[in-house]
Scaffold this motif. Structure first.
Motif, PDB file in Angstrom:
ATOM      1  N   PRO A  52      17.035 -23.391  -0.796  1.00  0.00           N
ATOM      2  CA  PRO A  52      15.705 -23.274  -1.386  1.00  0.00           C
ATOM      3  C   PRO A  52      14.698 -22.813  -0.333  1.00  0.00           C
ATOM      4  O   PRO A  52      14.895 -23.024   0.867  1.00  0.00           O
ATOM      5  CB  PRO A  52      15.410 -24.704  -1.851  1.00  0.00           C
ATOM      6  N   SER A  53      13.629 -22.188  -0.783  1.00  0.00           N
ATOM      7  CA  SER A  53      12.542 -21.797   0.112  1.00  0.00           C
ATOM      8  C   SER A  53      11.264 -21.652  -0.703  1.00  0.00           C
ATOM      9  O   SER A  53      11.329 -21.512  -1.932  1.00  0.00           O
ATOM     10  CB  SER A  53      12.867 -20.477   0.824  1.00  0.00           C
ATOM     11  N   PRO A  54      10.123 -21.640  -0.064  1.00  0.00           N
ATOM     12  CA  PRO A  54       8.865 -21.443  -0.785  1.00  0.00           C
ATOM     13  C   PRO A  54       8.741 -20.060  -1.428  1.00  0.00           C
ATOM     14  O   PRO A  54       7.888 -19.855  -2.283  1.00  0.00           O
ATOM     15  CB  PRO A  54       7.789 -21.625   0.299  1.00  0.00           C
ATOM     16  N   VAL A  55       9.575 -19.101  -1.012  1.00  0.00           N
ATOM     17  CA  VAL A  55       9.544 -17.764  -1.607  1.00  0.00           C
ATOM     18  C   VAL A  55      10.699 -17.564  -2.587  1.00  0.00           C
ATOM     19  O   VAL A  55      11.045 -16.445  -2.929  1.00  0.00           O
ATOM     20  CB  VAL A  55       9.527 -16.656  -0.519  1.00  0.00           C
ATOM     21  N   GLY A  56      11.285 -18.654  -3.031  1.00  0.00           N
ATOM     22  CA  GLY A  56      12.383 -18.601  -3.985  1.00  0.00           C
ATOM     23  C   GLY A  56      13.705 -18.860  -3.299  1.00  0.00           C
ATOM     24  O   GLY A  56      13.787 -18.878  -2.062  1.00  0.00           O
ATOM     25  N   PRO A  57      14.755 -19.065  -4.086  1.00  0.00           N
ATOM     26  CA  PRO A  57      16.071 -19.327  -3.487  1.00  0.00           C
ATOM     27  C   PRO A  57      16.538 -18.133  -2.667  1.00  0.00           C
ATOM     28  O   PRO A  57      16.327 -16.989  -3.050  1.00  0.00           O
ATOM     29  CB  PRO A  57      16.977 -19.571  -4.698  1.00  0.00           C
ATOM     30  N   LEU A  58      17.145 -18.442  -1.547  1.00  0.00           N
ATOM     31  CA  LEU A  58      17.690 -17.408  -0.668  1.00  0.00           C
ATOM     32  C   LEU A  58      19.196 -17.543  -0.624  1.00  0.00           C
ATOM     33  O   LEU A  58      19.723 -18.651  -0.508  1.00  0.00           O
ATOM     34  CB  LEU A  58      17.117 -17.557   0.741  1.00  0.00           C
ATOM     35  N   LEU A  59      19.889 -16.431  -0.697  1.00  0.00           N
ATOM     36  CA  LEU A  59      21.339 -16.401  -0.556  1.00  0.00           C
ATOM     37  C   LEU A  59      21.647 -16.020   0.885  1.00  0.00           C
ATOM     38  O   LEU A  59      21.225 -14.961   1.361  1.00  0.00           O
ATOM     39  CB  LEU A  59      21.956 -15.377  -1.508  1.00  0.00           C
ATOM     40  N   LEU A  60      22.342 -16.898   1.585  1.00  0.00           N
ATOM     41  CA  LEU A  60      22.742 -16.640   2.959  1.00  0.00           C
ATOM     42  C   LEU A  60      24.200 -16.225   2.979  1.00  0.00           C
ATOM     43  O   LEU A  60      25.016 -16.791   2.254  1.00  0.00           O
ATOM     44  CB  LEU A  60      22.581 -17.899   3.820  1.00  0.00           C
ATOM     45  N   GLY A  61      24.538 -15.267   3.818  1.00  0.00           N
ATOM     46  CA  GLY A  61      25.925 -14.836   3.976  1.00  0.00           C
ATOM     47  C   GLY A  61      26.273 -14.698   5.439  1.00  0.00           C
ATOM     48  O   GLY A  61      25.497 -14.121   6.215  1.00  0.00           O
ATOM     49  N   ALA A  62      27.402 -15.229   5.831  1.00  0.00           N
ATOM     50  CA  ALA A  62      27.822 -15.182   7.235  1.00  0.00           C
ATOM     51  C   ALA A  62      29.337 -15.159   7.326  1.00  0.00           C
ATOM     52  O   ALA A  62      30.038 -15.618   6.424  1.00  0.00           O
ATOM     53  CB  ALA A  62      27.284 -16.407   7.982  1.00  0.00           C
ATOM     54  N   ASP A  63      29.811 -14.637   8.446  1.00  0.00           N
ATOM     55  CA  ASP A  63      31.213 -14.824   8.778  1.00  0.00           C
ATOM     56  C   ASP A  63      31.272 -16.011   9.736  1.00  0.00           C
ATOM     57  O   ASP A  63      30.294 -16.744   9.861  1.00  0.00           O
ATOM     58  CB  ASP A  63      31.847 -13.537   9.343  1.00  0.00           C
ATOM     59  N   ASP A  64      32.370 -16.209  10.414  1.00  0.00           N
ATOM     60  CA  ASP A  64      32.490 -17.376  11.298  1.00  0.00           C
ATOM     61  C   ASP A  64      31.605 -17.300  12.535  1.00  0.00           C
ATOM     62  O   ASP A  64      31.374 -18.308  13.186  1.00  0.00           O
ATOM     63  CB  ASP A  64      33.946 -17.564  11.732  1.00  0.00           C
ATOM     64  N   GLU A  65      31.119 -16.099  12.863  1.00  0.00           N
ATOM     65  CA  GLU A  65      30.346 -15.934  14.092  1.00  0.00           C
ATOM     66  C   GLU A  65      28.903 -15.503  13.894  1.00  0.00           C
ATOM     67  O   GLU A  65      28.049 -15.841  14.721  1.00  0.00           O
ATOM     68  CB  GLU A  65      31.017 -14.878  14.981  1.00  0.00           C
ATOM     69  N   PHE A  66      28.619 -14.733  12.840  1.00  0.00           N
ATOM     70  CA  PHE A  66      27.322 -14.090  12.711  1.00  0.00           C
ATOM     71  C   PHE A  66      26.702 -14.251  11.326  1.00  0.00           C
ATOM     72  O   PHE A  66      27.409 -14.190  10.313  1.00  0.00           O
ATOM     73  CB  PHE A  66      27.440 -12.579  12.978  1.00  0.00           C
ATOM     74  N   ARG A  68      24.982 -12.466   8.476  1.00  0.00           N
ATOM     75  CA  ARG A  68      25.079 -11.076   8.047  1.00  0.00           C
ATOM     76  C   ARG A  68      24.044 -10.703   6.998  1.00  0.00           C
ATOM     77  O   ARG A  68      23.683  -9.547   6.874  1.00  0.00           O
ATOM     78  CB  ARG A  68      26.476 -10.785   7.486  1.00  0.00           C
ATOM     79  N   LEU A  69      23.597 -11.701   6.220  1.00  0.00           N
ATOM     80  CA  LEU A  69      22.604 -11.354   5.212  1.00  0.00           C
ATOM     81  C   LEU A  69      21.803 -12.557   4.746  1.00  0.00           C
ATOM     82  O   LEU A  69      22.260 -13.696   4.790  1.00  0.00           O
ATOM     83  CB  LEU A  69      23.232 -10.636   4.023  1.00  0.00           C
ATOM     84  N   ILE A  70      20.590 -12.240   4.334  1.00  0.00           N
ATOM     85  CA  ILE A  70      19.720 -13.144   3.592  1.00  0.00           C
ATOM     86  C   ILE A  70      19.242 -12.325   2.404  1.00  0.00           C
ATOM     87  O   ILE A  70      18.688 -11.242   2.573  1.00  0.00           O
ATOM     88  CB  ILE A  70      18.517 -13.625   4.428  1.00  0.00           C
ATOM     89  N   TRP A  71      19.501 -12.817   1.219  1.00  0.00           N
ATOM     90  CA  TRP A  71      19.181 -12.064   0.012  1.00  0.00           C
ATOM     91  C   TRP A  71      18.215 -12.864  -0.846  1.00  0.00           C
ATOM     92  O   TRP A  71      18.411 -14.061  -1.064  1.00  0.00           O
ATOM     93  CB  TRP A  71      20.472 -11.794  -0.762  1.00  0.00           C
ATOM     94  N   PHE A  72      17.185 -12.204  -1.337  1.00  0.00           N
ATOM     95  CA  PHE A  72      16.240 -12.838  -2.263  1.00  0.00           C
ATOM     96  C   PHE A  72      16.850 -12.920  -3.650  1.00  0.00           C
ATOM     97  O   PHE A  72      17.767 -12.168  -3.977  1.00  0.00           O
ATOM     98  CB  PHE A  72      14.935 -12.035  -2.315  1.00  0.00           C
ATOM     99  N   SER A  73      16.313 -13.794  -4.482  1.00  0.00           N
ATOM    100  CA  SER A  73      16.871 -13.970  -5.831  1.00  0.00           C
ATOM    101  C   SER A  73      16.683 -12.717  -6.684  1.00  0.00           C
ATOM    102  O   SER A  73      17.460 -12.473  -7.600  1.00  0.00           O
ATOM    103  CB  SER A  73      16.259 -15.190  -6.511  1.00  0.00           C
ATOM    104  N   THR A  74      15.662 -11.921  -6.395  1.00  0.00           N
ATOM    105  CA  THR A  74      15.450 -10.665  -7.116  1.00  0.00           C
ATOM    106  C   THR A  74      15.299  -9.535  -6.094  1.00  0.00           C
ATOM    107  O   THR A  74      14.199  -9.038  -5.851  1.00  0.00           O
ATOM    108  CB  THR A  74      14.200 -10.734  -8.021  1.00  0.00           C
ATOM    109  N   PRO A  75      16.401  -9.128  -5.464  1.00  0.00           N
ATOM    110  CA  PRO A  75      16.325  -8.115  -4.404  1.00  0.00           C
ATOM    111  C   PRO A  75      15.992  -6.730  -4.954  1.00  0.00           C
ATOM    112  O   PRO A  75      16.239  -6.431  -6.124  1.00  0.00           O
ATOM    113  CB  PRO A  75      17.730  -8.140  -3.802  1.00  0.00           C
ATOM    114  N   ARG A  76      15.445  -5.888  -4.089  1.00  0.00           N
ATOM    115  CA  ARG A  76      15.140  -4.504  -4.463  1.00  0.00           C
ATOM    116  C   ARG A  76      16.406  -3.659  -4.523  1.00  0.00           C
ATOM    117  O   ARG A  76      16.452  -2.654  -5.218  1.00  0.00           O
ATOM    118  CB  ARG A  76      14.174  -3.891  -3.458  1.00  0.00           C
ATOM    119  N   HIS A  77      17.421  -4.034  -3.742  1.00  0.00           N
ATOM    120  CA  HIS A  77      18.672  -3.279  -3.672  1.00  0.00           C
ATOM    121  C   HIS A  77      19.831  -4.240  -3.931  1.00  0.00           C
ATOM    122  O   HIS A  77      19.778  -5.396  -3.530  1.00  0.00           O
ATOM    123  CB  HIS A  77      18.844  -2.639  -2.293  1.00  0.00           C
ATOM    124  N   PRO A  78      20.892  -3.740  -4.589  1.00  0.00           N
ATOM    125  CA  PRO A  78      22.055  -4.607  -4.801  1.00  0.00           C
ATOM    126  C   PRO A  78      22.820  -4.833  -3.497  1.00  0.00           C
ATOM    127  O   PRO A  78      22.672  -4.072  -2.536  1.00  0.00           O
ATOM    128  CB  PRO A  78      22.894  -3.808  -5.805  1.00  0.00           C
TER     129      PRO A  78
END
Length: 168
Positions: free
Chosen positions: A9-23, A25-35
Motif C-alpha cells: 500500500p502507499s498514499p498514491v495507491g497500491p504499488l506492485l513491486l518486482g524483484a529477482d533475488d538480487e535486484f 526491477r520494477l515498481i508499477w502503479f495500479s493504473t500504469p501508462r504502459h503495460p
C-alpha cells in the motif's frame, strides 16, 4: 525474466513491486501508462529485496527517508538506463526540467527522447522521475498520474505543503 512480486500500500495507491533475488526491477502503479513488458513474468511471493523495498518506501512516505539505498537493475536501452541513472542525481525536494536532464547526459538536443525514457522508467519513486517537470515549471505526464506526481513533489517539499492534501 521471472520476478517475485508483491503489492504494497502507499498514499498514491497500491504499488506492485518486482524483484529477482538480487535486484529491484520494477515498481508499477495500479493504473500504469504502459503495460508490463511481455518478457516479464511475475510470481506472487516475497524475498529480501522486496522486504527492504517495502521498508524503505514506507519510511519515504512517512517522511523519514530522503534517499533510497536499494540494489537496482532496470531493464532498458543504454540511453534509457543513462537517463534513469541521471534521475537518481536529482536531489530530494528539487525538480529538474527534461532539458536539464538532457544537458546533464551531454545530449542537449535529446529533450523529447529524455521525456520518452522518463516515461518508461520501470522503478518510479526510487528513480525519481516525478522530479522531472516541464521547462515552464508545469507538471507533465507521470506513470502514476498527475495527482500522484503532485503528491510526491509536495511530500518532498518541491510544491507548497497545501498541495499535499487532496492531491492523491
Amino acid at each position: 525474466m521471472n520476478l517475485v512480486s508483491k503489492h504494497v500500500p502507499s498514499p498514491v495507491g497500491p504499488l506492485l513491486l518486482g524483484a529477482d533475488d538480487e535486484f529491484l526491477r520494477l515498481i508499477w502503479f495500479s493504473t500504469p501508462r504502459h503495460p508490463l513488458p511481455r518478457s516479464v513474468a511475475l510470481v506472487q511471493g516475497d524475498n529480501a529485496v522486496l522486504r527492504e523495498t517495502g521498508t524503505q518506501l514506507e519510511a519515504y512516505f512517512n517522511g523519514a527517508l530522503r534517499a533510497f539505498d536499494l540494489p537496482l537493475r532496470p531493464v532498458g536501452t543504454a540511453f534509457q538506463r543513462e537517463v534513469w541513472s541521471t534521475l537518481a542525481e536529482i536531489p530530494f525536494g528539487q525538480t529538474w526540467s527534461y532539458g536539464d536532464v538532457a544537458r546533464r547526459i551531454g545530449k542537449p538536443q535529446a529533450v523529447r527522447a529524455v521525456g520518452a525514457a522518463n516515461g518508461r522508467n520501470p522503478i518510479p519513486i526510487v528513480l525519481p522521475c516525478h522530479r522531472v517537470i516541464g521547462a515552464d515549471g508545469s507538471l507533465t505526464g507521470f506513470g502514476g498520474g498527475l495527482p500522484a506526481k503532485q503528491y510526491l513533489l509536495a511530500l518532498e517539499g518541491a510544491l507548497p505543503a497545501g498541495d499535499l492534501f487532496g492531491a492523491a
